[in-house]
Enzyme design. Structure first.
Site, PDB file in Angstrom:
ATOM      1  N   THR A 150      60.060  20.493-113.783  1.00 32.59           N
ATOM      2  CA  THR A 150      60.428  19.426-114.718  1.00 32.59           C
ATOM      3  C   THR A 150      60.247  18.105-113.981  1.00 32.59           C
ATOM      4  OG1 THR A 150      62.090  20.864-115.717  1.00 32.59           O
ATOM      5  CG2 THR A 150      62.254  18.517-116.200  1.00 32.59           C
TER       6      THR A 150
ATOM      7  N   LYS B 293      60.078  18.826-123.260  1.00 31.04           N
ATOM      8  CA  LYS B 293      61.212  19.293-122.447  1.00 31.04           C
ATOM      9  C   LYS B 293      62.330  18.244-122.394  1.00 31.04           C
ATOM     10  CE  LYS B 293      63.453  21.252-118.907  1.00 31.04           C
ATOM     11  NZ  LYS B 293      64.026  22.558-118.818  1.00 31.04           N
TER      12      LYS B 293
ATOM     13  N   LYS C  84      69.569  15.214-114.052  1.00 29.21           N
ATOM     14  CA  LYS C  84      68.161  14.945-113.710  1.00 29.21           C
ATOM     15  C   LYS C  84      67.328  14.806-114.995  1.00 29.21           C
ATOM     16  CE  LYS C  84      63.990  17.187-112.118  1.00 29.21           C
ATOM     17  NZ  LYS C  84      63.292  18.347-111.583  1.00 29.21           N
TER      18      LYS C  84
END
Ligand code: NAD
Length: 290
Positions: free
Chosen positions: A87, A162, A237
């Site tokens: 990611t 995402k 994050k």
């Protein structure tokens, strides 16, 4: 297929392991973590990338991805695919794609949903960005490592999907936790709260599948002292990546912004690091208005 695998941490190791068990010829490299059995160990990232059909990266962040890509792209065969499953920020995904394209290397950015359990069980969901040709080439690997792969669009589309998904997840978890804490103070039984909300218009994945209240709903990290699961710092994050992206394209995301601030406070000042992201509930329980 001949597969290089760089980044054999919590997620990468079981993914590489599943590929090797399915009969792929996997060569791995990590700065620290050991190679799973059945994965040949390379001395460095370049050696892991040379002569492979596909090189998979599963790394902590965009800066590390860029530096690894810099190192391996010149060593990769033309027509090979660099498949990044980490990611990272959308900008890094696109920059790596551009660099690879100039060298005749194809790319797919395909971050995952499903966590360590999904990585071990081969049940991850992949959200992919890249050309049809590149996607088709890596699709058989998605079949081994996951249960579903959605081709979302061009380079960066996987990362975009995402972070949008996880922005919804962070915001929804906070909403679910603050509602439980309010219900507590109103004297409402948690099981009754679940019974109503999980079958009413307030239902969500965080309520129905991952309930933050211990002993209520299906088994979740709340039933295991809020051990992750999906750690609060990983949620932070992803929320930060969503805000970085929103900033870059001038999108107004007030709820995503608030969720980012709240998880930052929780992780950095209130001992939330190392706890599941649903531990927002005990946090709210202890607090008062104002
Ligand atoms: P991790 O920290 O366990 O693994 C990362 C690995 O990369 C480490 O073993 C590290 O030694 C290695 N590494 C770092 N720099 C390197 C380099 N230059 N060359 C080679 N190896 C290097 O992290 P993880 O939990 O496996 O997560 C990996 C990625 O997957 C992250 O981007 C994370 O956001 C994402 N992700 C994680 C989860 C999860 O539940 N853990 C879920 C979805 C997505």
């Amino acid at each position: 297929m001949k597969v290089g695998f760089i980044g054999l941490g919590n997620m990468g190791a079981p993914m590489a392991d599943n590929l090797a068990k399915a009969g792929h010829d996997v060569t791995g490299f990590d700065l620290q973590a050991p190679c799973p059995e059945g994965v040949a160990k390379a001395e460095n990232a370049t050696d892991a990338a040379k002569g492979q059909d596909v090189v998979i990266t599963m790394l902590p962040n965009g800066a590390i991805l860029r530096s690894v890509a810099n190192e391996i792209i010149p060593a990769m065969d033309k027509g090979a695919v660099l498949l990044d499953c980490s990611t990272v920020d959308v900008e890094s995904a696109r920059a790596v794609a551009e660099q690879a394209d100039a060298a005749g290397v194809m790319t797919v950015d395909a971050p995952v949903s499903g966590g360590v359990g999904g990585a071990s069980g081969g049940t991850l969901t992949f959200m992919a960005g890249g050309s049809e040709e590149a996607f088709a080439k890596v699709n058989p690997l998605f079949d081994v490592m996951g249960q579903k792969a959605v081709h979302c669009g061009d380079s960066g589309a996987g990362q975009s999907a995402k972070i949008c998904n996880n922005m919804i997840l962070g915001v929804t978890m906070i909403a679910t936790c603050e509602a439980f804490a309010l219900a507590d103070k109103l004297g409402l039984d948690r099981q009754k709260m679940f019974d109503v909300v999980s079958t009413s218009s307030g239902y969500s994945w965080t309520m129905n599948a991952y309930c933050p209240a211990p002993g209520v709903g299906p088994t979740s990290p709340a039933d295991n002292d809020y051990q992750p699961g999906f750690a609060a710092e990983l949620m932070l994050k992803d929320l930060r990546l969503s805000q970085q992206a929103a900033e870059a394209v001038d999108a107004d995301t007030p709820m995503g912004h608030s969720a980012t601030d709240l998880y930052a406070q929780f992780v950095e000042q209130e001992g939330g690091k190392g706890m599941d992201f649903s531990a927002m509930l005990p946090r709210f329980e202890k607090r008062h208005r104002g």
